[in-house]
Design a protein around this motif. Structure first.
Motif, PDB file in Angstrom:
ATOM      1  N   HIS A 263       0.820  -1.215   0.000  1.00 12.00           N
ATOM      2  CA  HIS A 263       0.000   0.000   0.000  1.00 12.00           C
ATOM      3  C   HIS A 263       0.860   1.273   0.000  1.00 12.00           C
TER       4      HIS A 263
ATOM      5  N   SER B 292       0.786   9.778   5.127  1.00  8.69           N
ATOM      6  CA  SER B 292      -0.600   9.311   5.192  1.00  8.69           C
ATOM      7  C   SER B 292      -1.037   9.207   6.642  1.00  8.69           C
ATOM      8  N   GLY B 293      -2.196   8.567   6.855  1.00  6.44           N
ATOM      9  CA  GLY B 293      -2.691   8.391   8.213  1.00  6.44           C
ATOM     10  C   GLY B 293      -1.873   7.351   8.971  1.00  6.44           C
TER      11      GLY B 293
ATOM     12  N   GLU C   8      -2.060  11.030  11.043  1.00  7.35           N
ATOM     13  CA  GLU C   8      -2.594  10.683  12.358  1.00  7.35           C
ATOM     14  C   GLU C   8      -2.523  11.913  13.281  1.00  7.35           C
TER      15      GLU C   8
ATOM     16  N   GLY D  98     -10.780  14.117  10.347  1.00 13.14           N
ATOM     17  CA  GLY D  98     -10.032  15.219  10.926  1.00 13.14           C
ATOM     18  C   GLY D  98      -9.110  15.973   9.978  1.00 13.14           C
ATOM     19  N   GLY D  99      -8.340  15.249   9.154  1.00 15.45           N
ATOM     20  CA  GLY D  99      -7.335  15.905   8.301  1.00 15.45           C
ATOM     21  C   GLY D  99      -7.925  17.015   7.434  1.00 15.45           C
TER      22      GLY D  99
ATOM     23  N   ASP E 233      -7.426  21.139   7.725  1.00 18.88           N
ATOM     24  CA  ASP E 233      -7.001  21.917   6.550  1.00 18.88           C
ATOM     25  C   ASP E 233      -7.935  23.124   6.386  1.00 18.88           C
TER      26      ASP E 233
ATOM     27  N   ALA F 135      -2.813  15.703   0.381  1.00 16.88           N
ATOM     28  CA  ALA F 135      -3.936  16.550  -0.067  1.00 16.88           C
ATOM     29  C   ALA F 135      -3.919  17.879   0.689  1.00 16.88           C
ATOM     30  N   ASN F 136      -3.118  17.971   1.756  1.00 14.32           N
ATOM     31  CA  ASN F 136      -3.108  19.186   2.591  1.00 14.32           C
ATOM     32  C   ASN F 136      -2.615  20.415   1.810  1.00 14.32           C
TER      33      ASN F 136
ATOM     34  N   VAL G 118      -5.586  10.257  -1.124  1.00 14.19           N
ATOM     35  CA  VAL G 118      -6.204   9.370  -0.128  1.00 14.19           C
ATOM     36  C   VAL G 118      -6.320   7.960  -0.719  1.00 14.19           C
ATOM     37  N   ASP G 119      -6.762   7.000   0.114  1.00 14.28           N
ATOM     38  CA  ASP G 119      -6.790   5.612  -0.341  1.00 14.28           C
ATOM     39  C   ASP G 119      -7.658   5.445  -1.586  1.00 14.28           C
TER      40      ASP G 119
ATOM     41  N   GLY H 203      -2.684   1.034   7.451  1.00 12.72           N
ATOM     42  CA  GLY H 203      -2.604   1.179   5.995  1.00 12.72           C
ATOM     43  C   GLY H 203      -3.260   2.431   5.599  1.00 12.72           C
TER      44      GLY H 203
HETATM   45  O1  KG4 Z   1      -3.588   7.582   2.537  1.00 13.49           O
HETATM   46  P1  KG4 Z   1      -4.760   7.626   3.426  1.00 13.49           P
HETATM   47  O2  KG4 Z   1      -6.126   7.744   2.814  1.00 13.49           O
HETATM   48  O3  KG4 Z   1      -4.782   6.399   4.394  1.00 13.49           O
HETATM   49  C1  KG4 Z   1      -3.633   5.833   4.914  1.00 13.49           C
HETATM   50  O4  KG4 Z   1      -2.923   5.092   4.178  1.00 13.49           O
HETATM   51  O5  KG4 Z   1      -3.366   6.134   6.105  1.00 13.49           O
HETATM   52  O6  KG4 Z   1      -4.495   8.850   4.407  1.00 13.49           O
HETATM   53  C2  KG4 Z   1      -5.450   9.256   5.325  1.00 13.49           C
HETATM   54  C3  KG4 Z   1      -4.892  10.433   6.072  1.00 13.49           C
HETATM   55  C4  KG4 Z   1      -5.737  10.797   7.263  1.00 13.49           C
HETATM   56  O7  KG4 Z   1      -4.933  10.846   8.412  1.00 13.49           O
HETATM   57  C5  KG4 Z   1      -6.283  12.153   6.879  1.00 13.49           C
HETATM   58  O8  KG4 Z   1      -6.463  12.977   7.981  1.00 13.49           O
HETATM   59  C6  KG4 Z   1      -5.205  12.700   5.975  1.00 13.49           C
HETATM   60  O9  KG4 Z   1      -4.825  11.589   5.229  1.00 13.49           O
HETATM   61  N1  KG4 Z   1      -5.736  13.767   5.103  1.00 13.49           N
HETATM   62  C7  KG4 Z   1      -5.382  15.055   5.234  1.00 13.49           C
HETATM   63  C8  KG4 Z   1      -6.109  15.778   4.252  1.00 13.49           C
HETATM   64  N2  KG4 Z   1      -6.868  14.875   3.547  1.00 13.49           N
HETATM   65  C9  KG4 Z   1      -6.613  13.654   4.094  1.00 13.49           C
HETATM   66  N3  KG4 Z   1      -4.545  15.662   6.092  1.00 13.49           N
HETATM   67  C10 KG4 Z   1      -4.407  16.994   5.988  1.00 13.49           C
HETATM   68  N4  KG4 Z   1      -5.063  17.747   5.091  1.00 13.49           N
HETATM   69  C11 KG4 Z   1      -5.914  17.180   4.191  1.00 13.49           C
HETATM   70  N5  KG4 Z   1      -6.558  17.921   3.287  1.00 13.49           N
END
Ligand code: KG4
Ligand code: ZN
Length: 366
Positions: A121, A146-147, A174, A189-190, A194, A298-299, A326-327, A366
């Motif tokens: 992943h 990522s998260g 996270e 939250g993310g 933002d 994406a931030n 994102v995933d 993941g």
């Molecule tokens: O890649 P992903 O979908 O899952 C993992 O592999 O972990 O990432 C999810 C993470 C979450 O922690 C979410 O808060 C963060 O991506 N995220 C963001 C934004 N969009 C998603 N963090 C900050 N700003 C954003 N716009």
């Protein structure tokens, strides 16, 4: 030479709370292209718990995986017999969730005697930016935020990936999620953090970031989070008559504009650390390209900061489209195309694995 010109690969993703399927192909002009992509999210199922509940996630994957695969195949105008391979994100992630996608992908591959590919992943996040664009120049540096992961890589090519460093505690996504929860900004939250940060004003140095020794290319976010906790809720005090210490206030006691400012300052500190470590990496490992991926890419501030860094240091910055940060399954299918072209195959006995390995060092989920 590409031994599989124009051969479509079906990709499945189910490592956390998105059930996704996509079909990718090497287009005649050489770009990694998508024939279709579908995602069924689960935010509504997990919102009331403030985080992903693994058992709810796996049950939802079971209900959604076949409809999502059928839709992706229909959108691509293909039958299973037209596929060159089936790829699935098999690690890391929530084990119950991974098992659903992995079992479905194996069943399709076995039923049609198709090559099967288990995709890492984190590697898929790293390569997501390659979709729909010309091949970048190598060597490249890679950043996955990522998260579950915050990690740096060096790539001699798409198939030669060496880990350089990773978070020693929390992943940046996270940290964004927990900061948003602490500030009462909503779920997920993310993206909420933002939005709040865009309304607020960032104060440089408002939150301290631990210094990682100069020779290392690692990250740390847990101290930053604790610092936000004390700023938002005050220093816990023990009641005079004994008993557990309690915080003097709640996030709700702060004005909305104060919470927005704190979100902006927290984001600035977190992104600043990524920029510092990346600058060290560029000094040590000259590269032509910076590949970025993962949900936190994406931030808004992180994207702008990385693009500015790229301009300053003469690197092309490859950022995925927001839906591929994102995933998603497009990154799984595209990584499947790259691995198939490289002659790589996995056995149908390949297991779903909850924990990160090699390429994926540096995170929990993941
Ligand atoms: O890649 P992903 O979908 O899952 C993992 O592999 O972990 O990432 C999810 C993470 C979450 O922690 C979410 O808060 C963060 O991506 N995220 C963001 C934004 N969009 C998603 N963090 C900050 N700003 C954003 N716009
Ligand atoms: Zn992910």
């Amino acid at each position: 030479m590409n031994p599989f010109p124009g051969q479509p690969v079906l990709g499945l993703e189910s490592s956390c709370d998105e059930t996704a399927a996509a079909v990718a192909i090497r287009a005649p002009d050489g770009t990694l292209s998508l024939l279709s992509e579908r995602v069924a999210g689960q935010d509504d199922l997990h919102r009331r718990y403030g985080g992903v509940v693994p058992e709810i996630a796996s049950r939802a994957h079971v209900e959604r995986v076949l409809p999502v695969v059928r839709e992706a195949m229909r959108d691509a105008g293909l039958g299973f017999g037209d596929l060159a391979a089936v790829a699935v994100g098999h690690r890391p992630g929530l084990i119950g969730s991974l098992l659903v996608g992995t079992s479905a992908a194996k069943a399709i591959a076995w039923g049609r005697s198709l090559p099967f590919l288990g995709i890492d992943h984190v590697e898929a996040h790293l390569l997501a930016g390659l979709i729909g664009r010309p091949r970048p120049r190598f060597p490249a540096l890679g950043l996955v935020v990522s998260g579950g992961h915050t990690a740096l890589f060096r790539l001699a090519s798409e198939r030669s990936i060496e880990p350089l460093g990773s978070t020693i505690d929390d992943a940046i996504g996270e940290a964004f999620d927990k900061a948003a929860a602490l500030l009462g900004l909503g779920y997920p939250g993310g993206p909420a953090l933002d939005r709040a940060a865009r309304r607020g004003t960032a104060e440089a140095g408002a939150f301290p970031v631990a210094t990682i020794p100069r020779e290392r290319l690692d990250f740390t976010f847990s101290g930053l989070k604790t610092s936000l906790l004390y700023t938002v809720r005050g220093i816990p005090v023990r009641p005079a008559g004994g008993g557990p210490a309690t915080f003097p206030r709640e996030a709700a006691d702060l004005a909305e504009s104060t919470r927005d400012d704190l979100a902006a300052s927290f984001e600035l500190a977190a992104v600043g650390q990524v920029e510092r470590i990346l600058t060290r990496a560029i000094d040590r490992h000259p590269a032509e390209t910076l590949l970025v991926g993962g949900g936190a890419s994406a931030n808004t501030r992180l994207r702008a900061t990385l693009e500015a860094l790229g301009r300053d240091r003469g690197l092309e910055v490859v950022l995925p489209a927001a839906r591929h940060c994102v995933d998603n399954a497009a990154m799984i299918a595209a990584t499947g195309v790259l691995r198939l072209e490289a002659g790589e195959r996995d056995d149908l006995t390949l297991a779903a694995e909850p924990l990160a390995r090699s390429v994926a060092a540096g995170g929990r989920r993941g």
